[in-house]
Scaffold this active site. Structure first.
Site, short mmCIF file in Angstrom:
data_model
loop_
_atom_site.label_atom_id
_atom_site.label_comp_id
_atom_site.label_asym_id
_atom_site.label_seq_id
_atom_site.Cartn_x
_atom_site.Cartn_y
_atom_site.Cartn_z
N GLY A 36 0.84 -1.21 0.00
CA GLY A 36 0.00 0.00 0.00
C GLY A 36 0.87 1.25 0.00
CG HIS A 37 3.21 2.22 3.46
ND1 HIS A 37 3.24 1.07 4.22
CD2 HIS A 37 2.60 3.16 4.21
CE1 HIS A 37 2.67 1.31 5.39
NE2 HIS A 37 2.27 2.56 5.41
N GLY A 147 -3.65 6.81 1.29
CA GLY A 147 -4.37 5.62 0.85
C GLY A 147 -5.84 5.66 1.25
CD GLN A 153 -4.73 9.22 7.88
OE1 GLN A 153 -4.46 9.04 9.06
NE2 GLN A 153 -3.99 8.69 6.91
NE ARG A 187 -2.89 -0.15 14.72
CZ ARG A 187 -2.99 1.15 14.41
NH1 ARG A 187 -3.52 1.52 13.26
NH2 ARG A 187 -2.54 2.08 15.24
O1 PAF Z 1 -1.83 7.08 7.71
C1 PAF Z 1 -0.81 7.20 8.41
O2 PAF Z 1 0.15 6.44 8.30
C2 PAF Z 1 -0.76 8.31 9.46
O3 PAF Z 1 -1.99 8.51 10.04
C3 PAF Z 1 -0.17 9.62 8.91
C4 PAF Z 1 -1.05 10.23 7.84
C5 PAF Z 1 1.22 9.39 8.37
C6 PAF Z 1 -0.07 10.64 10.05
O4 PAF Z 1 0.73 10.18 11.09
#
Ligand code: PAF
Length: 286
Positions: A36-37, A147, A153, A187
């Site tokens: 994903g990252h 994502g 978020q 996680r």
């Molecule tokens: O999605 C994440 O990994 C975190 O919530 C973020 C946006 C890096 C903020 O710490």
């Protein structure tokens, strides 16, 4: 690839890049990279001259009983993965760099942070909004990548960015899934083999919701109830919430319409997982 830990040095680096006429893409993360990252970094690589990935496990977005200490950290491995994709800089500040003695400023996005994950994790989005604001000031990028898995978020960051006049395009990319459908998450590392199998129930319930909508069921409560039935039949799973809301405003919807977000959080054993889908077009004939 450079690793920068000082916010001042990072800011100066981006300032220089912008003065040189370069475009900058930012991928904010908490590390423990998965596909994903990497998909965010690849897109940033394709769209910008300079790509910065921040790695910071942000203490202010974790509640006192949450997994801040246990959260997976592996800067060495993350750096190797980022370098392969062609990331130019990793920004990896310490907690003291980001929240020095006397730190007193927080960003609070109202209303849309009070429900769903915000209801179960009080203070979480205040921490996210604060750290993302800081990152946007330290790394004033042209584009920042997030994502869709963290749907709420994304809505909060878009709202905040607009409200605070950040001149940064927020780019949201699709959730990346394992072959069997489980949404990738740092996680997932916490799950035992048995829990990993149970965790599929999130994707199963979302897929079933999509099928129901395809077959013409538009009543949110009926869909929600069927999702609950599936999850409650899984002994290791405990529902935190299932929300059927407008994907932009997060307002509850009694009826499914275009651009509906179906989002859920489920505890699998002690691990809280989230997932979601967006019904962007209702077309029962498809
Ligand atoms: O999605 C994440 O990994 C975190 O919530 C973020 C946006 C890096 C903020 O710490």
């Amino acid at each position: 690839m450079k690793i920068i830990t000082s916010p001042k040095e990072m800011q100066a680096y981006v300032k220089r890049a912008r003065t040189d006429g370069k475009t900058v893409g930012l991928v904010p993360t908490m590390g423990a990279f998965h596909e994903g990252h990497l998909s965010l970094m690849r897109r940033a690589r394709a769209e910008n001259d300079i790509v910065v990935t921040s790695i910071f496990v942000n203490p202010t977005q974790f509640g006192p009983k949450e997994d801040y200490n246990a959260y997976p950290r592996d800067l060495e491995n993350d750096s190797k993965m980022a370098e392969k994709i062609g990331v130019d800089v990793i920004f990896a500040p310490s907690v003291k760099d980001m929240y020095p003695q006397g730190y007193a400023t927080f960003v609070n996005v109202e209303r849309i942070t009070e429900k769903m994950c915000g209801a179960s994790r009080p203070g979480h989005f205040r921490g996210v909004a604060t750290v993302v604001t800081k990152l946007f000031n330290i790394i004033p990028a042209h584009k920042a990548y997030f994502g869709q898995k963290d749907a709420q978020q994304c809505v909060v960051i878009k709202r905040m960015s607009e409200d605070l006049n950040f001149d940064i395009d927020i780019v949201i990319l699709p959730t990346v899934r394992e072959n069997d459908g489980l949404a990738m998450s740092s996680r997932n590392k916490y799950l035992s083999d048995e829990e990993r199998r149970s965790a599929l129930v999130l994707f199963k319930s979302l897929s079933m919701a999509k099928e129901l909508i395809r077959s013409g069921e538009l009543n949110s409560e009926k869909i929600r109830q069927k999702m609950l039935d599936i999850i409650n039949a899984e002994p290791l799973a405990r529902v935190d919430y299932i929300s059927i809301v407008d994907a932009e405003t997060l307002e509850d919807l009694n009826e499914i319409k275009d651009n509906t977000l179906i989002a859920l959080a489920v505890f699998i054993g002690k691990t809280r997982l989230i997932d979601n889908i967006i019904i962007d077009q209702i077309n029962p004939l498809k």
